[in-house]
Design a protein around this motif. Structure first.
Motif, PDB file in Angstrom:
ATOM      1  N   VAL A   1       0.856  -1.188   0.000  1.00  7.43           N
ATOM      2  CA  VAL A   1       0.000   0.000   0.000  1.00  7.43           C
ATOM      3  C   VAL A   1       0.893   1.239   0.000  1.00  7.43           C
ATOM      4  N   SER A   2       0.756   2.071  -1.037  1.00  6.68           N
ATOM      5  CA  SER A   2       1.533   3.315  -1.049  1.00  6.68           C
ATOM      6  C   SER A   2       0.609   4.507  -0.854  1.00  6.68           C
ATOM      7  N   GLY A   3       1.200   5.691  -0.713  1.00  8.80           N
ATOM      8  CA  GLY A   3       0.491   6.817  -0.113  1.00  8.80           C
ATOM      9  C   GLY A   3      -0.347   7.699  -1.006  1.00  8.80           C
ATOM     10  N   GLY A   4      -1.595   7.367  -1.155  1.00 10.15           N
ATOM     11  CA  GLY A   4      -2.547   8.229  -1.854  1.00 10.15           C
ATOM     12  C   GLY A   4      -3.866   8.182  -1.107  1.00 10.15           C
ATOM     13  N   ILE A   5      -4.758   9.075  -1.494  1.00 11.45           N
ATOM     14  CA  ILE A   5      -6.078   9.114  -0.858  1.00 11.45           C
ATOM     15  C   ILE A   5      -6.758   7.747  -0.890  1.00 11.45           C
ATOM     16  N   ALA A   6      -6.498   7.001  -1.963  1.00 10.62           N
ATOM     17  CA  ALA A   6      -7.215   5.725  -2.157  1.00 10.62           C
ATOM     18  C   ALA A   6      -6.780   4.633  -1.177  1.00 10.62           C
TER      19      ALA A   6
ATOM     20  N   SER B   1       4.325   7.075   3.639  1.00 15.60           N
ATOM     21  CA  SER B   1       3.256   7.999   3.215  1.00 15.60           C
ATOM     22  C   SER B   1       1.881   7.358   3.390  1.00 15.60           C
ATOM     23  N   ALA B   2       1.766   6.060   3.100  1.00 18.99           N
ATOM     24  CA  ALA B   2       0.464   5.391   3.232  1.00 18.99           C
ATOM     25  C   ALA B   2      -0.045   5.502   4.670  1.00 18.99           C
ATOM     26  N   GLN B   3       0.905   5.496   5.623  1.00 21.78           N
ATOM     27  CA  GLN B   3       0.494   5.557   7.036  1.00 21.78           C
ATOM     28  C   GLN B   3      -0.022   6.941   7.427  1.00 21.78           C
TER      29      GLN B   3
ATOM     30  N   GLY C   1      -1.149   2.273  -6.209  1.00 18.64           N
ATOM     31  CA  GLY C   1       0.235   2.439  -6.657  1.00 18.64           C
ATOM     32  C   GLY C   1       0.463   3.910  -6.948  1.00 18.64           C
ATOM     33  N   THR C   2       1.319   4.545  -6.170  1.00 17.69           N
ATOM     34  CA  THR C   2       1.592   5.973  -6.410  1.00 17.69           C
ATOM     35  C   THR C   2       2.558   6.130  -7.579  1.00 17.69           C
ATOM     36  N   ALA C   3       2.590   7.355  -8.120  1.00 25.00           N
ATOM     37  CA  ALA C   3       3.569   7.675  -9.173  1.00 25.00           C
ATOM     38  C   ALA C   3       4.969   7.421  -8.630  1.00 25.00           C
ATOM     39  N   ASN C   4       5.153   7.705  -7.354  1.00 29.13           N
ATOM     40  CA  ASN C   4       6.466   7.549  -6.727  1.00 29.13           C
ATOM     41  C   ASN C   4       6.927   6.092  -6.693  1.00 29.13           C
ATOM     42  N   VAL C   5       6.057   5.194  -6.238  1.00 28.06           N
ATOM     43  CA  VAL C   5       6.429   3.772  -6.156  1.00 28.06           C
ATOM     44  C   VAL C   5       6.651   3.202  -7.558  1.00 28.06           C
ATOM     45  N   ILE C   6       5.802   3.612  -8.503  1.00 27.68           N
ATOM     46  CA  ILE C   6       5.957   3.150  -9.893  1.00 27.68           C
ATOM     47  C   ILE C   6       7.328   3.597 -10.422  1.00 27.68           C
ATOM     48  N   GLY C   7       7.671   4.856 -10.149  1.00 24.36           N
ATOM     49  CA  GLY C   7       8.959   5.392 -10.613  1.00 24.36           C
ATOM     50  C   GLY C   7      10.128   4.667  -9.975  1.00 24.36           C
ATOM     51  N   LYS C   8      10.003   4.387  -8.688  1.00 24.57           N
ATOM     52  CA  LYS C   8      11.113   3.723  -7.997  1.00 24.57           C
ATOM     53  C   LYS C   8      11.313   2.304  -8.545  1.00 24.57           C
ATOM     54  N   LEU C   9      10.215   1.591  -8.703  1.00 26.99           N
ATOM     55  CA  LEU C   9      10.342   0.206  -9.162  1.00 26.99           C
ATOM     56  C   LEU C   9      10.885   0.151 -10.599  1.00 26.99           C
TER      57      LEU C   9
ATOM     58  N   ASP D   1      14.260   1.577  -1.459  1.00 28.18           N
ATOM     59  CA  ASP D   1      14.692   2.377  -0.303  1.00 28.18           C
ATOM     60  C   ASP D   1      13.677   2.337   0.837  1.00 28.18           C
ATOM     61  N   ASP D   2      12.713   1.439   0.757  1.00 29.61           N
ATOM     62  CA  ASP D   2      11.807   1.239   1.892  1.00 29.61           C
ATOM     63  C   ASP D   2      11.296  -0.206   1.832  1.00 29.61           C
ATOM     64  N   MET D   3      10.413  -0.555   2.751  1.00 26.51           N
ATOM     65  CA  MET D   3       9.971  -1.953   2.844  1.00 26.51           C
ATOM     66  C   MET D   3       9.207  -2.390   1.579  1.00 26.51           C
TER      67      MET D   3
ATOM     68  N   PRO E   1      -2.588   1.576 -10.268  1.00 26.13           N
ATOM     69  CA  PRO E   1      -2.224   2.968 -10.032  1.00 26.13           C
ATOM     70  C   PRO E   1      -3.430   3.796  -9.604  1.00 26.13           C
ATOM     71  N   ALA E   2      -3.161   4.830  -8.825  1.00 32.02           N
ATOM     72  CA  ALA E   2      -4.204   5.805  -8.472  1.00 32.02           C
ATOM     73  C   ALA E   2      -3.496   7.128  -8.287  1.00 32.02           C
ATOM     74  N   MET E   3      -3.930   8.116  -9.019  1.00 31.72           N
ATOM     75  CA  MET E   3      -3.300   9.437  -8.899  1.00 31.72           C
ATOM     76  C   MET E   3      -4.104  10.472  -9.669  1.00 31.72           C
TER      77      MET E   3
HETATM   78  C1  LIG Z   1      -3.620  14.380   0.257  1.00 30.20           C
HETATM   79  C2  LIG Z   1      -2.629  13.700  -0.635  1.00 30.20           C
HETATM   80  C3  LIG Z   1      -3.065  12.813  -1.570  1.00 30.20           C
HETATM   81  C4  LIG Z   1      -2.155  12.182  -2.428  1.00 30.20           C
HETATM   82  N1  LIG Z   1      -2.621  11.301  -3.354  1.00 30.20           N
HETATM   83  C5  LIG Z   1      -1.753  10.700  -4.191  1.00 30.20           C
HETATM   84  C6  LIG Z   1      -2.223   9.783  -5.153  1.00 30.20           C
HETATM   85  O1  LIG Z   1      -3.418   9.467  -5.247  1.00 30.20           O
HETATM   86  N2  LIG Z   1      -1.326   9.228  -6.001  1.00 30.20           N
HETATM   87  C7  LIG Z   1      -0.004   9.527  -5.946  1.00 30.20           C
HETATM   88  O2  LIG Z   1       0.770   9.005  -6.759  1.00 30.20           O
HETATM   89  N3  LIG Z   1       0.476  10.377  -5.019  1.00 30.20           N
HETATM   90  C8  LIG Z   1      -0.370  10.971  -4.155  1.00 30.20           C
HETATM   91  N4  LIG Z   1       0.110  11.866  -3.210  1.00 30.20           N
HETATM   92  C9  LIG Z   1       1.539  12.131  -3.175  1.00 30.20           C
HETATM   93  C10 LIG Z   1       2.288  10.999  -2.487  1.00 30.20           C
HETATM   94  O3  LIG Z   1       1.773  10.792  -1.195  1.00 30.20           O
HETATM   95  C11 LIG Z   1       3.770  11.332  -2.432  1.00 30.20           C
HETATM   96  O4  LIG Z   1       4.288  11.349  -3.755  1.00 30.20           O
HETATM   97  C12 LIG Z   1       4.524  10.353  -1.589  1.00 30.20           C
HETATM   98  O5  LIG Z   1       5.910  10.679  -1.636  1.00 30.20           O
HETATM   99  C13 LIG Z   1       4.329   8.928  -2.044  1.00 30.20           C
HETATM  100  O6  LIG Z   1       5.066   8.062  -1.226  1.00 30.20           O
HETATM  101  P1  LIG Z   1       5.010   6.479  -1.401  1.00 30.20           P
HETATM  102  O7  LIG Z   1       5.010   6.236  -2.855  1.00 30.20           O
HETATM  103  O8  LIG Z   1       6.261   6.010  -0.738  1.00 30.20           O
HETATM  104  O9  LIG Z   1       3.803   6.003  -0.712  1.00 30.20           O
HETATM  105  C14 LIG Z   1      -0.773  12.473  -2.323  1.00 30.20           C
HETATM  106  C15 LIG Z   1      -0.349  13.353  -1.349  1.00 30.20           C
HETATM  107  C16 LIG Z   1      -1.261  13.966  -0.521  1.00 30.20           C
HETATM  108  C17 LIG Z   1      -0.754  14.923   0.520  1.00 30.20           C
END
Ligand SMILES: Cc1cc2nc3c(=O)[nH]c(=O)nc-3n(C[C@H](O)[C@H](O)[C@H](O)COP(=O)(O)O)c2cc1C
Length: 401
Positions: free
Chosen positions: A11-16, A41-43, A89-97, A103-105, A121-123
């Protein structure tokens, strides 16, 4: 449906992230054992405790927090999983992979995994359309990672467009279909040939064709996903080995024939997608041929027709050939089926846009014995590969024939 299936959810960090909670619930209700890894970020969006309760397993968040001293957690989790889903799947995790960064778990575990990886993906719609994100997705496609396309609709950022995480019910359905399919080729050996061949003229030149190998790699990947022992005999292409597939690299038609014959007796299905040269130079020059005044010619001789050869040797194998034609596709395919004693010929018109050699999509018609004919719509080669196996398995009971 998913009893005893081991699914790792990253689970990576987005609203979803909240939808990932529902996904754990759906997968668990279907009988799967689900373990969860979260990025930092997911946390920020949902506490690990929620996933812990829903999955009834510890949630992993830190590569260096080794809970069990007898194993290294990210390797252990990667080895445990039968299927890994990254959702959202965030843009960030996709880019890293795509760039091999761990660089994380989550990313470290993904790099250590040999199980199939699916990314949902969700973004934001503009992030999804960004050339860098598109490039990374394309790279991961080529690395054999499957994507669950985001759907269109109202996005949390206020935009309407493509970028919504696919619904948990739909993802669960895809997982169920995947495991159902997987069973269908369990215990079977599938040999696939792919790509072009190279026929040497001299030490620096060769004859070849435009085959990219994409259809063959998709067939081998689908066979492996459906549980087969998948052997991919490949001419020179720039694709990486799909997960779960054993690749044997060859160059010429003669080498390809030798490799296929070595596996033929034990094969259940042989799929010949390779665009094998029909002719090769009769003589390979030892030295580079120098340019001369006026015209020059190369004398060509026939290579051995691999499909024809296998058609003669066939005992229990289901033999599937591909026909890439630019005209009279149906007539040529039916003729090829007959002449080569194949069970199926899958014909495509390579002159059609978005079909054939370089394309990621294809449209084919399958011809079989007793005037069997079935057309498939234009679709991604990966999806088509699954549908072709589904159809052929349904029609065939190789051990009963
Ligand atoms: C409110 C909020 C919503 C976000 N939603 C997304 C999202 O849906 N998709 C995405 O790729 N990044 C989203 N981001 C940006 C990511 O959280 C950010 O790029 C983060 O570094 C991702 O870390 P991770 O990929 O390690 O989880 C959001 C950030 C915030 C503050």
């Amino acid at each position: 449906m998913l009893e005893n299936r081991k699914i790792l959810l990253c689970v990576s960090g987005g609203i979803a992230v909240y939808k990932a909670v529902a996904l754990v619930s759906k997968l668990s209700q279907a009988g799967a054992s689900v373990k969860v890894i979260m990025t930092q970020s997911a946390q920020q969006f949902v506490q690990p405790l929620t996933f812990q309760v829903m999955s009834r397993h510890d949630v992993f968040t830190d590569t260096f927090d080794e809970k069990d001293s007898s194993v290294i957690a990210h390797i252990d989790l990667a080895d445990w999983a039968e299927l890994i889903i990254v959702a959202p799947g965030t843009a960030n995790v996709i880019g890293k992979l795509a760039n091999g960064i761990g660089d994380d778990m989550v990313t470290t575990t993904l790099l250590a995994a040999t199980a199939p990886i699916w990314i949902a993906p969700a973004m934001n719609v503009h992030m999804y359309d960004h050339p860098a994100v598109k490039r990374n997705i394309q790279q991961l496609h080529e690395d054999g990672i499957r994507f669950i396309e985001p759907s269109e609709g109202f996005l949390a950022c206020g935009y309407v467009g493509k970028g919504r995480l696919e619904e948990p019910e739909k993802i669960t359905q895809l997982v169920e279909t995947y495991f159902r399919r997987e069973l269908k080729l369990t215990g079977k050996k599938v040999v696939v040939t792919a790509g072009p061949t190279r026929e040497r003229i001299d030490p620096v030149r060769f004859l070849t064709n435009f085959s990219s190998g994409k259809m063959g790699y998709a067939m081998a990947s689908a066979a492996a996903e459906m549980g087969a022992e998948a052997i991919l005999i490949s001419g020179p292409v720039s694709l990486s080995v799909p997960s779960g597939v054993t690749r044997i690299q060859v160059e010429s038609a003669a080498e390809m024939l030798e490799a296929v014959e070595a596996h033929f007796a034990t094969a259940d299905y042989v799929v010949k997608t390779a665009a094998v040269a029909d002719y090769r130079p009769k003589k390979i020059a030892d030295q580079k041929i120098k340019k001369q005044q006026g015209e020059s010619s190369i004398v060509l001789e026939r290579t051995i027709d691999i499909l024809n050869q296998l058609g003669q040797q066939k005992t229990h194998q289901v033999l599937i050939g591909f026909a890439a034609e630019t005209n009279n596709v149906s007539k040529y395919a039916k003729d090829k089926l007959e002449r080569k004693n194949a069970d199926y010929i899958i014909a495509n018109d390579v002159s059609e846009a978005q079909a054939g050699f370089e394309s990621d999509t294809n449209r084919v018609v399958v011809y079989g014995k007793n005037d069997f004919e079935q057309a498939f719509d234009m679709m991604p080669k990966q999806q088509l590969a699954h549908q072709l196996f589904e159809m052929i398995i349904e029609k065939e009971t190789p051990y009963d024939r």
